[in-house]
Design an enzyme around this catalytic site. Structure first.
Site, mmCIF file in Angstrom:
data_model
loop_
_atom_site.group_PDB
_atom_site.id
_atom_site.type_symbol
_atom_site.label_atom_id
_atom_site.label_comp_id
_atom_site.label_asym_id
_atom_site.label_seq_id
_atom_site.Cartn_x
_atom_site.Cartn_y
_atom_site.Cartn_z
ATOM 1 N N HIS A 1 -7.643 -5.276 -1.333
ATOM 2 C CA HIS A 1 -6.387 -4.565 -1.093
ATOM 3 C C HIS A 1 -5.501 -5.346 -0.119
ATOM 4 O O HIS A 1 -5.946 -5.773 0.937
ATOM 5 C CB HIS A 1 -6.738 -3.187 -0.519
ATOM 6 C CG HIS A 1 -5.583 -2.275 -0.316
ATOM 7 N ND1 HIS A 1 -4.829 -1.783 -1.356
ATOM 8 C CD2 HIS A 1 -5.054 -1.738 0.826
ATOM 9 C CE1 HIS A 1 -3.899 -0.974 -0.873
ATOM 10 N NE2 HIS A 1 -4.009 -0.937 0.441
ATOM 11 N N GLU B 1 -10.189 -3.740 -5.732
ATOM 12 C CA GLU B 1 -9.676 -2.634 -4.911
ATOM 13 C C GLU B 1 -9.636 -1.354 -5.716
ATOM 14 O O GLU B 1 -9.340 -1.366 -6.921
ATOM 15 C CB GLU B 1 -8.302 -2.956 -4.328
ATOM 16 C CG GLU B 1 -7.187 -3.269 -5.305
ATOM 17 C CD GLU B 1 -5.841 -3.358 -4.594
ATOM 18 O OE1 GLU B 1 -5.484 -2.393 -3.894
ATOM 19 O OE2 GLU B 1 -5.163 -4.386 -4.716
ATOM 20 N N SER C 1 0.829 -1.194 0.000
ATOM 21 C CA SER C 1 0.000 0.000 0.000
ATOM 22 C C SER C 1 0.873 1.257 0.000
ATOM 23 O O SER C 1 1.705 1.430 -0.892
ATOM 24 C CB SER C 1 -0.963 -0.047 1.196
ATOM 25 O OG SER C 1 -1.979 0.914 1.070
#
Length: 300
Positions: free
Chosen positions: A267, A237, A143
């Site tokens: 995600h 996502e 991320s």
């Protein structure tokens, strides 16, 4: 792979309550730790250390060989997360890759906005190079930590430092301008985030910085000279297009890149190893990629 597992995970993630008011960073951090945190797996020894002037967590699998080190930068929108919240995920990657690993507790926003995280990533990388051949060093991040991994290597390149052997990115966030089409087209499919969540994180991290700054949004950087990349993302996502566009940009800049998109997955689905077949398979592929790029024998 199991459709039943994917559906159960989607339902679980959607069941998490959403606050009607924006929680404070402290509340976000405690909630994130409770939702995501898993301890390092059995057989991975952890100990606190300091790297680049920041607290860090060393993770050493029992089968770690003498060669090869992994630097990990955790996710959390630059606002939440820590080496402790990611000890499970990082420990699993370290165990499967059989690599000594260090996860850095870089400074978080809003107390420490951009470029504090990049400065900390670069300082950690620079210190590792003191006693580690860059050919024996790899990076990984998820991320925001995926975006930070790229930004760290761009800063290292611009500082004249050598590049590592490879980089693994799980659902990287690399565009803080939020222009990816999937931010809107995947909103119903994503069980975790909507555009407003990303904008809140971006605003806290950026402060007065232009969101298109190449070290804040490395999608807009010249990636020439970076090492081989493995990018993994889920189809469900809102940040899917960040991964897809990053891979395209890397290829256009003559960087070797492999993109994997898992159907029906959220995600950073790799967090769900041990209860989602796709997570275990993705971590195995990531481990093989790192070991191959380090010139180590693959065992899986």
């Amino acid at each position: 792979m199991s459709r039943q597992q994917r559906d159960a995970l989607d339902a679980l993630l959607r069941s998490a309550p959403r606050s009607e008011t924006r929680p404070t960073p402290e509340e976000q951090r405690s909630g994130f730790a409770a939702a995501v945190g898993r301890p390092a797996t059995e057989g991975v020894v952890t100990r606190g250390t300091v790297l680049g002037g920041r607290p860090a967590l060393e993770l050493e699998p029992a089968a770690a060989s003498g060669r090869g080190r992994l630097l990990y930068l955790h996710g959390g929108g630059y606002v939440v997360g820590s080496p402790d919240t990611h000890a499970g995920l990082v420990g699993e990657l370290a165990r499967r890759a059989e690599l000594r690993t260090v996860s850095v507790d870089y400074r978080l926003a809003p107390e420490h906005p951009f470029p504090a995280a990049v400065d900390d990533g670069l300082a950690a990388y620079r210190e590792l190079l003191v006693d580690t051949d860059p050919r024996d060093l790899v990076l990984a991040g998820d991320s925001a930590g995926g975006g930070l991994s790229i930004a760290t290597l761009l800063a290292a390149r611009d500082a004249g430092l050598p590049q590592p052997a490879a980089v693994v990115l799980f659902s990287p966030w690399v565009d803080l301008t939020l222009t990816g089409g999937s931010i809107r087209s995947k909103e119903d499919a994503d069980p975790l985030f909507v555009e407003a969540d990303l904008r809140d994180y971006a605003d806290l991290y950026l402060g007065t910085t232009d969101p298109a700054h190449p070290l804040a949004s490395p999608l807009f950087a010249d990636l020439t000279g970076l090492p081989p990349l493995l990018v993994q993302a889920g189809a469900n996502e809102v940040l899917l297009d960040d991964a897809v566009r990053l891979a395209g940009r890397a290829g256009a800049d003559d960087v070797e890149v492999t993109l994997e998109v898992g159907p029906g997955l959220p995600h950073v689905f790799q967090h769900h190893y041990g209860r989602l077949d796709e997570a275990d398979a993705a971590l195995d592929r990531a481990a093989r990629f790192l070991r191959t790029r380090l010139g180590l024998t693959t065992r899986r």
